[in-house]
Design an enzyme around this catalytic site. Sequence first.
Site, short mmCIF file in Angstrom:
data_model
loop_
_atom_site.label_atom_id
_atom_site.label_comp_id
_atom_site.label_asym_id
_atom_site.label_seq_id
_atom_site.Cartn_x
_atom_site.Cartn_y
_atom_site.Cartn_z
N GLU A 114 0.84 -1.20 0.00
CA GLU A 114 0.00 0.00 0.00
C GLU A 114 0.88 1.25 0.00
O GLU A 114 1.80 1.35 0.82
CB GLU A 114 -0.89 0.00 1.25
CG GLU A 114 -1.87 -1.15 1.28
CD GLU A 114 -2.80 -1.11 2.49
OE1 GLU A 114 -2.80 -0.12 3.24
OE2 GLU A 114 -3.54 -2.10 2.66
N GLU A 181 -8.56 1.65 -4.61
CA GLU A 181 -9.63 1.43 -3.64
C GLU A 181 -10.33 2.74 -3.29
O GLU A 181 -9.68 3.73 -2.91
CB GLU A 181 -9.07 0.78 -2.35
CG GLU A 181 -10.15 0.57 -1.30
CD GLU A 181 -9.81 -0.46 -0.22
OE1 GLU A 181 -8.77 -1.12 -0.30
OE2 GLU A 181 -10.63 -0.57 0.71
O1 KIV Z 1 -6.64 -7.01 2.22
C1 KIV Z 1 -7.49 -6.96 1.33
O2 KIV Z 1 -8.47 -7.72 1.31
C2 KIV Z 1 -7.31 -5.98 0.27
C3 KIV Z 1 -8.43 -5.82 -0.71
C4 KIV Z 1 -9.55 -5.10 -0.09
C5 KIV Z 1 -7.99 -5.19 -1.97
O3 KIV Z 1 -6.33 -5.32 0.22
#
Ligand code: KIV
Length: 265
Positions: A114, A181
């Site tokens: 991220e 997201e």
């Molecule tokens: O951890 C997760 O499930 C994610 C998704 C929401 C993309 O990163």
Amino acid sequence: MITTTNLLQMKKTGQKITMLTAYDYSIASILDEAKVDVILVGDSLGMVMLGYKDTIPVTMDEMVHHAKAVVRACNHALIIADMPFLSYKVEIRDAVYNAGRLIKEGGAAGVKVEGGAEIIDIVSAIIKADIPVMGHIGLTPQAVNQMGGYKVQGKDSKTAQKIFYDAQCLADTGVSGLVLECIPCKLAEEITHTLPNTPTIGIGAGPHCDGQVLVSHDLLGLYNRKPPRFVRKYADLTSIITTAVEKFSKDVKEQNFPDLKESYE
Ligand code: KIV
């Protein structure tokens, strides 16, 4: 077996990419048999599997443990594993080592991180170690405390420009895909069209991304939280399981289970 190269081909030929989360052998087998393109061992396992309130407490060992179970179930899907909070933003060396654990011990084919422009050095180092990286920008749940909650990102032009810049930086660094997201669908569309070599996978980012991802437990109605607006619930497994368990209990209490056919002589 789907590869990162296939994802790019899918983008180029306009075939939408499907991605779902899985954290265990049983669900992963079902998703794999159903020919989902990408299975994400998401750090959302912290909430849906382990009952934490967010993804922050998830450890590398937990991610490796769940990745191994998912990998054992799959013959078709590309398996991407999340790098959990603090496993990649402290030291580049640790980032490469931890990404390597998800590949070498966990058996995943790539990792997801991220962040945007600020983590380019980290992403680049992981890619240089021959590990495919998927980016994740917009609402990044590991930054929930900094973002002040789970909110749509990029609603004004300044923050939208920053997300666009992040997407370009990650694409230039060579990420194999980009999760977008909770951003406005127009912004997701622009990013998707501007980056010809980077498949975008949306979650709460509208219909114009190259693919879509959901948390399986949300789609299956298997996790008791109020689902965000972007979730479409395709099944209500909670009520199916509740009914089955209640029937089992009733049968045992009333001495209707097991019967002789279900017993050995
Ligand atoms: O951890 C997760 O499930 C994610 C998704 C929401 C993309 O990163």
